[in-house]
Design a protein around this motif. Structure first.
Motif, PDB file in Angstrom:
ATOM      1  N   ALA A 165       0.829  -1.205   0.000  1.00 16.84           N
ATOM      2  CA  ALA A 165       0.000   0.000   0.000  1.00 16.84           C
ATOM      3  C   ALA A 165       0.864   1.256   0.000  1.00 16.84           C
ATOM      4  O   ALA A 165       0.574   2.228  -0.718  1.00 16.84           O
ATOM      5  N   LEU A 166       1.926   1.258   0.797  1.00 17.57           N
ATOM      6  CA  LEU A 166       2.823   2.417   0.818  1.00 17.57           C
ATOM      7  C   LEU A 166       3.468   2.624  -0.546  1.00 17.57           C
ATOM      8  O   LEU A 166       3.512   3.744  -1.069  1.00 17.57           O
ATOM      9  N   LEU A 167       3.978   1.542  -1.129  1.00 20.97           N
ATOM     10  CA  LEU A 167       4.631   1.658  -2.428  1.00 20.97           C
ATOM     11  C   LEU A 167       3.661   2.166  -3.493  1.00 20.97           C
ATOM     12  O   LEU A 167       4.002   3.029  -4.299  1.00 20.97           O
ATOM     13  N   ALA A 168       2.441   1.639  -3.484  1.00 20.83           N
ATOM     14  CA  ALA A 168       1.450   2.075  -4.465  1.00 20.83           C
ATOM     15  C   ALA A 168       1.089   3.544  -4.258  1.00 20.83           C
ATOM     16  O   ALA A 168       0.854   4.279  -5.229  1.00 20.83           O
ATOM     17  N   SER A 169       1.089   3.989  -3.008  1.00 17.49           N
ATOM     18  CA  SER A 169       0.695   5.374  -2.704  1.00 17.49           C
ATOM     19  C   SER A 169       1.707   6.384  -3.238  1.00 17.49           C
ATOM     20  O   SER A 169       1.366   7.553  -3.428  1.00 17.49           O
ATOM     21  N   ILE A 170       2.954   5.969  -3.470  1.00 17.87           N
ATOM     22  CA  ILE A 170       3.968   6.890  -4.007  1.00 17.87           C
ATOM     23  C   ILE A 170       4.205   6.639  -5.499  1.00 17.87           C
ATOM     24  O   ILE A 170       5.208   7.080  -6.047  1.00 17.87           O
ATOM     25  N   GLY A 171       3.288   5.903  -6.122  1.00 19.53           N
ATOM     26  CA  GLY A 171       3.361   5.715  -7.566  1.00 19.53           C
ATOM     27  C   GLY A 171       4.157   4.526  -8.034  1.00 19.53           C
ATOM     28  O   GLY A 171       4.416   4.377  -9.229  1.00 19.53           O
ATOM     29  N   LYS A 172       4.559   3.649  -7.100  1.00 21.46           N
ATOM     30  CA  LYS A 172       5.289   2.453  -7.500  1.00 21.46           C
ATOM     31  C   LYS A 172       4.318   1.325  -7.830  1.00 21.46           C
ATOM     32  O   LYS A 172       3.146   1.362  -7.463  1.00 21.46           O
ATOM     33  N   SER A 173       4.821   0.324  -8.528  1.00 18.16           N
ATOM     34  CA  SER A 173       4.026  -0.860  -8.876  1.00 18.16           C
ATOM     35  C   SER A 173       4.641  -2.066  -8.181  1.00 18.16           C
ATOM     36  O   SER A 173       5.564  -2.699  -8.715  1.00 18.16           O
ATOM     37  N   PRO A 174       4.161  -2.410  -6.978  1.00 18.27           N
ATOM     38  CA  PRO A 174       4.719  -3.566  -6.284  1.00 18.27           C
ATOM     39  C   PRO A 174       4.267  -4.869  -6.926  1.00 18.27           C
ATOM     40  O   PRO A 174       3.102  -5.027  -7.284  1.00 18.27           O
ATOM     41  N   VAL A 175       5.207  -5.788  -7.119  1.00 21.63           N
ATOM     42  CA  VAL A 175       4.914  -7.123  -7.637  1.00 21.63           C
ATOM     43  C   VAL A 175       5.406  -8.118  -6.595  1.00 21.63           C
ATOM     44  O   VAL A 175       6.570  -8.091  -6.203  1.00 21.63           O
ATOM     45  N   VAL A 176       4.525  -8.982  -6.127  1.00 22.98           N
ATOM     46  CA  VAL A 176       4.865  -9.925  -5.066  1.00 22.98           C
ATOM     47  C   VAL A 176       5.447 -11.194  -5.667  1.00 22.98           C
ATOM     48  O   VAL A 176       4.894 -11.759  -6.619  1.00 22.98           O
ATOM     49  N   CYS A 177       6.587 -11.627  -5.148  1.00 19.09           N
ATOM     50  CA  CYS A 177       7.205 -12.867  -5.615  1.00 19.09           C
ATOM     51  C   CYS A 177       7.734 -13.648  -4.420  1.00 19.09           C
ATOM     52  O   CYS A 177       7.965 -13.087  -3.345  1.00 19.09           O
ATOM     53  N   ALA A 178       7.896 -14.940  -4.607  1.00 17.69           N
ATOM     54  CA  ALA A 178       8.395 -15.799  -3.546  1.00 17.69           C
ATOM     55  C   ALA A 178       9.853 -15.472  -3.249  1.00 17.69           C
ATOM     56  O   ALA A 178      10.549 -14.846  -4.058  1.00 17.69           O
ATOM     57  N   ALA A 179      10.297 -15.891  -2.076  1.00 18.39           N
ATOM     58  CA  ALA A 179      11.707 -15.737  -1.727  1.00 18.39           C
ATOM     59  C   ALA A 179      12.521 -16.675  -2.613  1.00 18.39           C
ATOM     60  O   ALA A 179      12.588 -17.874  -2.379  1.00 18.39           O
ATOM     61  N   SER A 180      13.112 -16.112  -3.654  1.00 17.90           N
ATOM     62  CA  SER A 180      13.817 -16.922  -4.648  1.00 17.90           C
ATOM     63  C   SER A 180      15.014 -16.138  -5.162  1.00 17.90           C
ATOM     64  O   SER A 180      14.942 -14.915  -5.329  1.00 17.90           O
ATOM     65  N   HIS A 181      16.109 -16.840  -5.398  1.00 17.91           N
ATOM     66  CA  HIS A 181      17.324 -16.177  -5.882  1.00 17.91           C
ATOM     67  C   HIS A 181      17.058 -15.487  -7.209  1.00 17.91           C
ATOM     68  O   HIS A 181      16.548 -16.093  -8.153  1.00 17.91           O
ATOM     69  N   GLY A 182      17.412 -14.202  -7.273  1.00 20.38           N
ATOM     70  CA  GLY A 182      17.265 -13.460  -8.513  1.00 20.38           C
ATOM     71  C   GLY A 182      15.928 -12.776  -8.687  1.00 20.38           C
ATOM     72  O   GLY A 182      15.750 -12.028  -9.655  1.00 20.38           O
ATOM     73  N   TYR A 183      14.975 -13.049  -7.796  1.00 20.35           N
ATOM     74  CA  TYR A 183      13.654 -12.436  -7.903  1.00 20.35           C
ATOM     75  C   TYR A 183      13.086 -12.671  -9.307  1.00 20.35           C
ATOM     76  O   TYR A 183      13.175 -13.782  -9.834  1.00 20.35           O
ATOM     77  N   ILE A 184      12.507 -11.659  -9.922  1.00 18.67           N
ATOM     78  CA  ILE A 184      11.919 -11.815 -11.261  1.00 18.67           C
ATOM     79  C   ILE A 184      12.808 -11.158 -12.315  1.00 18.67           C
ATOM     80  O   ILE A 184      13.378 -11.825 -13.183  1.00 18.67           O
ATOM     81  N   VAL A 185      12.929  -9.839 -12.240  1.00 19.01           N
ATOM     82  CA  VAL A 185      13.653  -9.106 -13.280  1.00 19.01           C
ATOM     83  C   VAL A 185      15.136  -9.477 -13.338  1.00 19.01           C
ATOM     84  O   VAL A 185      15.650  -9.781 -14.429  1.00 19.01           O
ATOM     85  N   PRO A 186      15.879  -9.489 -12.221  1.00 16.63           N
ATOM     86  CA  PRO A 186      17.301  -9.846 -12.335  1.00 16.63           C
ATOM     87  C   PRO A 186      17.527 -11.247 -12.892  1.00 16.63           C
ATOM     88  O   PRO A 186      18.472 -11.473 -13.644  1.00 16.63           O
TER      89      PRO A 186
END
Length: 328
Positions: A165-186
């Protein structure tokens, strides 16, 4: 990263305190002044780019304070969320997280910004691990909208909701992912970047030509269609057969994913079958393709790549959610 996060929060009209934890001795004042200067330069650039009205600049700047550890205790007690952004050294992370836990409110969400450690491991640093998650910002943090939010197995749902909610309130787009090496984009970009380097090394094309191909052909499409949505768009069978061919010619790194093989066997190839990673009913397929094509035209026009259509009016098409939810 901490400076970028501070800039993003201030730009989003959130009061933020940057705490310099190490004991820097005689260099402490100069360091804090450099932090302040970096934030100010980033906000000045937003004015130059037309992203922030000059009349609003003083108010936004005043939202950022930079203090040392000794001056942070009372401020930490009133914090609503804390971002840890110390160097990627486990001892430093552990010390910072324990200090944060000892000074912030008992249930205040704590977000590490690590790009290295799994949040499940960092949770062991806290006596109340339910309050910790990871928020992986992409550089430049003040500009890039995406933040990959990774809860641990012990993260409380209310903490995850508060962070998003905080991230969205400042114009960010939070994407939830599991605890995994490299996350999504990297994780994705590591594969693509290494393959691009291999192509240069093999003489497939120059760095300039590869980057031009990526900007025009790769980036523009995936600004509209995500990778998995693009599989559905073109058909999982297209990816499957192309992967098998490239696997035979270039090696096992091109082997089709097991999930791709399962979707082929289950006749879930995408839009053509009405089911793939997304569910798209046959009656909605034409409208879906038209809407996505219109957005693609907008992207090409905005990037100066809509050649031969100089007089084409680009209408403002409504944004729609992607069809149904992602399916495995």
């Amino acid at each position: 990263m901490g400076r970028g996060i501070a800039t993003a929060l201030a730009f989003g009209r959130v009061d933020v305190v940057v705490v310099d934890l190490p004991d820097r001795g005689d260099a402490a004042i100069a360091y804090r002044e450099s932090v302040r200067s970096t934030v100010d330069r980033a906000l000045d650039l937003k004015v130059e780019l037309g992203l922030l009205d000059r009349s609003d600049l003083p108010e936004v700047r005043d939202r950022v304070r930079v203090v040392d550890r000794s001056g942070a205790a009372s401020l930490m007690a009133s914090a609503q969320m804390v971002f840890e952004a110390v160097p990627e050294v486990m001892d430093a992370k552990r010390a910072a997280l324990r200090w944060i836990e000892s000074t912030a409110g008992a249930d205040v969400p704590i977000a590490s910004t690590t790009s290295t450690f799994l949040v499940d491991h960092l949770a062991d640093c806290l006596s109340r691990p339910h309050r910790l998650l990871n928020a992986h910002w992409l550089n430049p943090a003040d500009l890039m909208p995406l933040v990959e939010v990774s809860p641990s197995a012990r993260t409380d749902g209310s903490v995850l909701s508060a962070a998003c909610a905080l991230l969205a309130s400042i114009g960010k787009s939070p994407v939830v992912c599991a605890a995994s090496h490299g996350y999504i984009v990297p994780r994705l970009q590591a594969l693509v970047m290494n393959e691009a380097a291999r192509m240069v090394d093999e003489g497939v094309a120059s760095a300039e030509e590869i980057d031009r191909a990526v900007r025009i052909g790769f980036g523009s499409r995936f600004a509209v269609l995500g990778l998995l949505e693009f599989i559905d768009w073109g058909g999982c069978d297209t990816l499957y057969h192309a992967s098998r061919y490239l696997q035979n010619e270039l090696g096992e790194r091109f082997a089709p994913a097991e999930l791709v093989e399962r979707k082929m066997a289950a006749h879930r190839r995408g839009v053509e079958d009405g089911a793939g990673f997304y569910a798209i009913s046959p009656s909605a397929a034409d409208g879906y393709r038209a809407e996505r094509t219109a957005k693609f035209v907008e992207v090409l026009a905005a990037t100066g790549n809509l050649h031969g259509y100089a007089s084409l009016p680009i209408r403002d098409t409504p944004r729609r959610a992607v069809p149904s939810g992602a399916r495995s």
